[in-house]
Write a protein that holds these residues in place. Structure first.
Motif, PDB file in Angstrom:
ATOM      1  N   GLY A 186       0.056  16.419  45.106  1.00 17.53           N
ATOM      2  CA  GLY A 186       0.929  15.995  44.013  1.00 17.53           C
ATOM      3  C   GLY A 186       0.643  16.729  42.734  1.00 17.53           C
ATOM      4  N   SER A 187      -0.632  16.995  42.456  1.00 18.17           N
ATOM      5  CA  SER A 187      -1.009  17.730  41.246  1.00 18.17           C
ATOM      6  C   SER A 187      -2.471  18.141  41.343  1.00 18.17           C
ATOM      7  CB  SER A 187      -0.808  16.863  39.997  1.00 18.17           C
ATOM      8  OG  SER A 187      -1.760  15.811  39.969  1.00 18.17           O
ATOM      9  N   PHE A 188      -2.850  19.093  40.516  1.00 14.88           N
ATOM     10  CA  PHE A 188      -4.239  19.526  40.459  1.00 14.88           C
ATOM     11  C   PHE A 188      -5.133  18.383  39.996  1.00 14.88           C
ATOM     12  CE2 PHE A 188      -7.601  21.491  37.709  1.00 14.88           C
ATOM     13  CZ  PHE A 188      -8.415  21.924  38.749  1.00 14.88           C
ATOM     14  N   LYS A 189      -4.675  17.604  39.041  1.00 11.20           N
ATOM     15  CA  LYS A 189      -5.455  16.473  38.537  1.00 11.20           C
ATOM     16  C   LYS A 189      -5.752  15.469  39.647  1.00 11.20           C
ATOM     17  CE  LYS A 189      -7.438  14.403  35.059  1.00 11.20           C
ATOM     18  NZ  LYS A 189      -8.603  15.019  34.384  1.00 11.20           N
ATOM     19  N   THR A 190      -4.771  15.229  40.488  1.00  9.29           N
ATOM     20  CA  THR A 190      -4.978  14.308  41.605  1.00  9.29           C
ATOM     21  C   THR A 190      -6.032  14.853  42.562  1.00  9.29           C
ATOM     22  OG1 THR A 190      -2.704  13.504  41.453  1.00  9.29           O
ATOM     23  CG2 THR A 190      -3.861  13.124  43.526  1.00  9.29           C
ATOM     24  N   LEU A 191      -5.988  16.163  42.826  1.00 12.19           N
ATOM     25  CA  LEU A 191      -7.005  16.782  43.672  1.00 12.19           C
ATOM     26  C   LEU A 191      -8.389  16.600  43.065  1.00 12.19           C
ATOM     27  CD1 LEU A 191      -8.079  18.621  45.950  1.00 12.19           C
ATOM     28  CD2 LEU A 191      -7.537  20.572  44.468  1.00 12.19           C
ATOM     29  N   GLN A 192      -8.528  16.883  41.776  1.00 12.03           N
ATOM     30  CA  GLN A 192      -9.817  16.706  41.107  1.00 12.03           C
ATOM     31  C   GLN A 192     -10.330  15.266  41.271  1.00 12.03           C
ATOM     32  OE1 GLN A 192      -8.794  18.168  37.081  1.00 12.03           O
ATOM     33  NE2 GLN A 192     -10.601  19.479  37.284  1.00 12.03           N
ATOM     34  N   ASN A 193      -9.459  14.314  41.049  1.00 12.31           N
ATOM     35  CA  ASN A 193      -9.848  12.910  41.151  1.00 12.31           C
ATOM     36  C   ASN A 193     -10.287  12.552  42.567  1.00 12.31           C
ATOM     37  OD1 ASN A 193      -9.326  12.436  38.441  1.00 12.31           O
ATOM     38  ND2 ASN A 193      -7.248  11.712  38.808  1.00 12.31           N
ATOM     39  N   GLN A 194      -9.554  13.052  43.570  1.00 10.50           N
ATOM     40  CA  GLN A 194      -9.898  12.746  44.956  1.00 10.50           C
ATOM     41  C   GLN A 194     -11.255  13.328  45.321  1.00 10.50           C
ATOM     42  OE1 GLN A 194      -7.117  13.295  48.123  1.00 10.50           O
ATOM     43  NE2 GLN A 194      -5.377  12.486  46.965  1.00 10.50           N
ATOM     44  N   ILE A 195     -11.521  14.555  44.879  1.00 17.12           N
ATOM     45  CA  ILE A 195     -12.815  15.176  45.189  1.00 17.12           C
ATOM     46  C   ILE A 195     -13.942  14.452  44.463  1.00 17.12           C
ATOM     47  CG2 ILE A 195     -14.213  17.262  44.874  1.00 17.12           C
ATOM     48  CD1 ILE A 195     -11.794  18.908  45.601  1.00 17.12           C
ATOM     49  N   ASN A 196     -13.730  14.086  43.202  1.00 14.09           N
ATOM     50  CA  ASN A 196     -14.765  13.368  42.460  1.00 14.09           C
ATOM     51  C   ASN A 196     -15.059  11.996  43.077  1.00 14.09           C
ATOM     52  OD1 ASN A 196     -15.059  15.484  40.724  1.00 14.09           O
ATOM     53  ND2 ASN A 196     -14.208  14.466  38.939  1.00 14.09           N
ATOM     54  N   ALA A 246       0.234  24.976  47.093  1.00 19.33           N
ATOM     55  CA  ALA A 246      -0.272  24.179  48.206  1.00 19.33           C
ATOM     56  C   ALA A 246      -0.905  22.881  47.706  1.00 19.33           C
ATOM     57  CB  ALA A 246      -1.291  24.989  49.002  1.00 19.33           C
ATOM     58  N   ILE A 247      -1.621  22.961  46.592  1.00 20.04           N
ATOM     59  CA  ILE A 247      -2.232  21.762  46.017  1.00 20.04           C
ATOM     60  C   ILE A 247      -1.164  20.787  45.549  1.00 20.04           C
ATOM     61  CG2 ILE A 247      -3.567  20.912  44.041  1.00 20.04           C
ATOM     62  CD1 ILE A 247      -5.326  23.437  44.361  1.00 20.04           C
TER      63      ILE A 247
END
Length: 233
Positions: free
Chosen positions: A141-151, A135-136
């Motif tokens: 697009g990727s887990f790294k992108t999710l981390q960046n968006q949340i940060n 789902a992520i």
């Protein structure tokens, strides 16, 4: 952490009748109550278990002092709302809605937050797997992108608040949202993971270097818990 299903005490039922109080009350569905009173939930790990990423002192103060304050405030608000309704004073009951939202949201948010976390050597950190990872990848697009968006979302919070990974029940997608202060996640969104951006969550260890805290907390996120919430969403 053990939680019980919400059982509506008379004061809670009274609050439910006040339309302005509904969001905070509905957000309490997974928090701990005993005999109609909100209670401070136990943690499934020791205060020092998240070190070096989150210090034991921060965890102790955050849980025992700050979360307990929200529990006490919630019980007080519910009691006052119950009394106001018993007296037929709808205006007074409605005026207490902000207190219910703040303390009820604080209780609900922190209850979920503790469950979000786990020691790095026991379920904490790493990357999501299975359906959550899929789902992520689909929505970010990727887990790294999710981390960046949340940060980025955390860094953009002015004052105090939370950043959340949620599921949009209508669209069926995952999204990153923020909420100010202790406003709970309600309505069309199902909270899957929240990160506390209040100073009390990090200041004793990181002082004004909150970006370091935002990076460090990923080392103790319990993705099994997040995946379980997504499965039930």
């Amino acid at each position: 952490m053990a939680t019980t299903l919400f059982r509506a005490a008379p004061s809670v039922r009274a609050a439910l009748r006040a339309s302005s109080a509904k969001p905070a009350v509905s957000a309490l569905a997974s928090t701990a109550f005993a005999r109609g009173k909100a209670t401070l939930p136990d943690l499934s790990y020791d205060y020092g278990a998240l070190e070096p990423h989150i210090s034991g002192k921060i965890m102790e103060v955050h849980h025992k002092n700050h979360h307990q304050t929200y529990v006490n405030g919630l019980n007080s608000a519910l009691e006052q709302i119950g009394e106001a309704n018993a007296q037929g004073d709808a205006v007074k009951a409605a005026s207490l809605a902000p207190l219910l939202n703040f303390h009820g949201g604080g209780h609900a948010n922190h209850t979920l937050f503790w469950e979000n976390l786990a020691p790095a050597n026991k379920d904490g950190g790493g990357e999501p797997e299975g359906a959550l990872k899929s789902a992520i990848d689909r929505d970010f697009g990727s887990f790294k992108t999710l981390q960046n968006q949340i940060n980025v979302a955390l860094a953009g919070i002015q004052g105090s608040g939370w950043a959340w990974l949620v599921k949009d029940k209508t669209a069926g997608t995952l999204q990153v949202i923020t909420r100010a202060n202790q406003d709970p996640v309600t309505g069309n969104y199902v909270p899957l993971m929240g990160i506390d951006a209040w100073e009390h969550a990090y200041y004793l260890q990181y002082q004004n270097r909150k970006a370091e805290y935002f990076n460090a907390i990923w080392n103790v996120i319990n993705w099994k818990t997040v995946a379980s919430r997504l499965e039930k969403a």
